[in-house]
Design a protein around this motif. Sequence first.
Motif, PDB file in Angstrom:
ATOM      1  N   GLY A   1     -18.375  93.538  74.961  1.00  0.00           N
ATOM      2  CA  GLY A   1     -18.071  94.721  74.038  1.00  0.00           C
ATOM      3  C   GLY A   1     -17.009  94.541  72.881  1.00  0.00           C
ATOM      4  N   GLU A   2     -15.726  94.265  73.268  1.00  0.00           N
ATOM      5  CA  GLU A   2     -14.677  94.011  72.733  1.00  0.00           C
ATOM      6  C   GLU A   2     -14.825  92.818  71.694  1.00  0.00           C
ATOM      7  OE1 GLU A   2     -12.094  96.072  72.150  1.00  0.00           O
ATOM      8  OE2 GLU A   2     -11.952  97.312  73.978  1.00  0.00           O
TER       9      GLU A   2
ATOM     10  N   GLY B   1     -15.404  97.531  78.415  1.00  0.00           N
ATOM     11  CA  GLY B   1     -16.157  96.785  77.352  1.00  0.00           C
ATOM     12  C   GLY B   1     -17.420  97.507  77.288  1.00  0.00           C
TER      13      GLY B   1
END
Length: 177
Positions: free
Chosen positions: A1-2, A82
């Motif tokens: 996700g990051e 994330g």
Amino acid sequence: GEIIKHGLILDKDYYRFLEDEADKILKRDPDVCEKMILGSDKIKRRVVEEDPTEKGIRSYLNFGHTLGHAIEKLGNFQLLHGCCVGLGCLAAAYISAERGLISMEEADHLKELLTKFGIPVTVSGMDENDVIAATKHDKKMEGGVIRFILLEKTGSAYVDKTVTDEEMKKGLSYILR
């Protein structure tokens, strides 16, 4: 996700690289994964070095975090950070699309990319009003106003202090089940 977030906020070419190389990344191709990690690190390092006190561009790293942190907290930290950031990015992308900054197709495409990487695109068991209330206690508040990060286009973010509760509800409707 990051990692996906890094491309969304500052580097369209890097975001496209993640899209184009998703299958190789998922297969853990060493050369592609090295490029992915170095690319993400380069973006974050550039931001932190340019703005060490979070007065400008560094706040872009908070894209997806306003609603993501609220979801993380309300879910008793059962979802990985994330994943919560990915959900928050998706809701923020939806708000950006609702404002006409990006297309709804771009928001839907982000949903497809997150899904491909195994990041949840929906969360259940949460009330939108509880999520919004939790955002009011986030460290991103500034003078009683949420500093929300939105996309003006893929690869370009900005700080917005005008996101309303109604807009957050619309963004949450895209991810809450």
